[in-house]
Design a protein around this motif. Sequence first.
Motif, PDB file in Angstrom:
ATOM      1  N   UNK A   1      -0.632  42.718   7.795  1.00 45.84           N
ATOM      2  CA  UNK A   1      -0.345  41.343   8.200  1.00 45.84           C
ATOM      3  C   UNK A   1       1.038  41.267   8.833  1.00 45.84           C
ATOM      4  N   UNK A   2       2.002  41.908   8.206  1.00 45.18           N
ATOM      5  CA  UNK A   2       3.378  41.898   8.721  1.00 45.18           C
ATOM      6  C   UNK A   2       3.459  42.509  10.117  1.00 45.18           C
ATOM      7  N   UNK A   3       2.632  43.535  10.350  1.00 41.49           N
ATOM      8  CA  UNK A   3       2.666  44.232  11.636  1.00 41.49           C
ATOM      9  C   UNK A   3       1.630  43.710  12.627  1.00 41.49           C
ATOM     10  N   UNK A   4       1.015  42.553  12.315  1.00 40.04           N
ATOM     11  CA  UNK A   4       0.100  41.914  13.238  1.00 40.04           C
ATOM     12  C   UNK A   4      -1.254  42.577  13.372  1.00 40.04           C
ATOM     13  N   UNK A   5      -1.642  43.394  12.407  1.00 41.04           N
ATOM     14  CA  UNK A   5      -2.914  44.110  12.484  1.00 41.04           C
ATOM     15  C   UNK A   5      -4.005  43.478  11.615  1.00 41.04           C
ATOM     16  N   UNK A   6      -3.649  42.450  10.863  1.00 37.31           N
ATOM     17  CA  UNK A   6      -4.603  41.774   9.979  1.00 37.31           C
ATOM     18  C   UNK A   6      -4.192  40.320   9.860  1.00 37.31           C
ATOM     19  N   UNK A   7      -5.178  39.429   9.817  1.00 33.96           N
ATOM     20  CA  UNK A   7      -4.875  37.998   9.766  1.00 33.96           C
ATOM     21  C   UNK A   7      -4.659  37.493   8.349  1.00 33.96           C
ATOM     22  N   UNK A   8      -5.485  37.974   7.407  1.00 35.67           N
ATOM     23  CA  UNK A   8      -5.449  37.435   6.050  1.00 35.67           C
ATOM     24  C   UNK A   8      -5.615  38.543   5.010  1.00 35.67           C
TER      25      UNK A   8
ATOM     26  N   UNK B   1       8.477  53.280   4.168  1.00 27.39           N
ATOM     27  CA  UNK B   1       9.016  54.535   4.682  1.00 27.39           C
ATOM     28  C   UNK B   1       7.926  55.373   5.326  1.00 27.39           C
ATOM     29  N   UNK B   2       6.776  55.457   4.691  1.00 22.87           N
ATOM     30  CA  UNK B   2       5.698  56.281   5.216  1.00 22.87           C
ATOM     31  C   UNK B   2       5.043  55.670   6.441  1.00 22.87           C
ATOM     32  N   UNK B   3       5.017  54.344   6.526  1.00 20.93           N
ATOM     33  CA  UNK B   3       4.527  53.698   7.739  1.00 20.93           C
ATOM     34  C   UNK B   3       5.464  53.968   8.904  1.00 20.93           C
ATOM     35  N   UNK B   4       6.768  53.974   8.619  1.00 17.07           N
ATOM     36  CA  UNK B   4       7.757  54.253   9.672  1.00 17.07           C
ATOM     37  C   UNK B   4       7.607  55.679  10.183  1.00 17.07           C
ATOM     38  N   UNK B   5       7.402  56.609   9.245  1.00 19.63           N
ATOM     39  CA  UNK B   5       7.199  58.014   9.626  1.00 19.63           C
ATOM     40  C   UNK B   5       5.939  58.186  10.458  1.00 19.63           C
ATOM     41  N   UNK B   6       4.878  57.476  10.063  1.00 18.80           N
ATOM     42  CA  UNK B   6       3.602  57.582  10.782  1.00 18.80           C
ATOM     43  C   UNK B   6       3.710  57.058  12.210  1.00 18.80           C
ATOM     44  N   UNK B   7       4.558  56.027  12.399  1.00 14.96           N
ATOM     45  CA  UNK B   7       4.707  55.456  13.736  1.00 14.96           C
ATOM     46  C   UNK B   7       5.626  56.290  14.624  1.00 14.96           C
ATOM     47  N   UNK B   8       6.470  57.124  13.986  1.00 15.89           N
ATOM     48  CA  UNK B   8       7.473  57.891  14.764  1.00 15.89           C
ATOM     49  C   UNK B   8       6.815  58.974  15.621  1.00 15.89           C
TER      50      UNK B   8
END
Length: 323
Positions: free
Chosen positions: A200-207, A316-323
């Motif tokens: 939700x925070x990253x705009x990938x889910x509405x609810x 932290x792991x989401x940040x690593x995955x996006x890097x």
Amino acid sequence: MKTAFITGISGQDGGYLAQLLLSKGYKVIGITRNNHPTNLYNLSYLGIQEEILFEEGDLCDLPFVIRILEKHNPQEIYNLAAQSSVGLSFAQPTATIHYNISSVLNLLEAIRIVDSSIKLYQASSSEMFGKVSNLPVTLTTPMHPLSPYAISKATNYWTVINFRESYNMFVCNGILFNHESYLRSNTFFVKKVLQDSFKIKNGKLDHLRVGNIDVKRDFGFAPKYVEAMWLMLQQNDPRDFIICSGRSISLRHIIEYIFDKLSLDKNKVVIDPQLYRPTDILDIYGDNTAAQELLGWSYTLKFEEVLDQLIQEEEQNLTIARA
């Protein structure tokens, strides 16, 4: 060097327990149904996969269990293998009850046949108690299981006691209440809420869609709980213990805490009646006095502190995955 079997080693508890035993100089053998690399992610995440010897097989196959006991001569077995989702157990009651009960019975029978001095830790669950009239839960609290999963765990609990009393075996139940970590499967409530909240925070889910969030549970931190498993098998005499935080917290509070930390709109929480369970525990928490006094196990974390750590590790792991 002691040799320990861990069944269900690919799960949350299996990973942290393996890490603990390796740090104490154990030879660790993981029993898995499938050694595919995707199933060993948790061990890889902890950096210990290469230190573990694996045996692939079915615990419902008694000859297999006997064969690996004779092959490796373990001193300790930690049985964490189970179909452990309460929700899934309603959808698959036959498979849940068959696997959970047969696997435990085979381990106990194999120990009796091969070497009755092998110590066994059986992962029990607070779900066994179900509909309780008095809190906190103790070992004398009557059991009223409310799901097929809970029924299977209650059966295993009494089977372990029966083998202990009948054959003088060092086998014991660790009755763990809910315990969480980054390695928790996404089929469990807290992990699902964390993952969906970040979506939700990253705009990938509405609810965030959830069921009944006004029930309360006793939540703790998995890496601390596996310490109690090990301590139980280091005692002079086998006995059962309740491992818990000693307090309950509502699922609603957990959601609100995570949403506040991530600055999310609470209106994005949607209650979906289809996600309600046929029966559910309204409130439950346990008494860990015996574990603290007899095992020397201590637990002082508030669940908000655990959530802070889980939020940080998830991010932290989401940040690593996006890097």
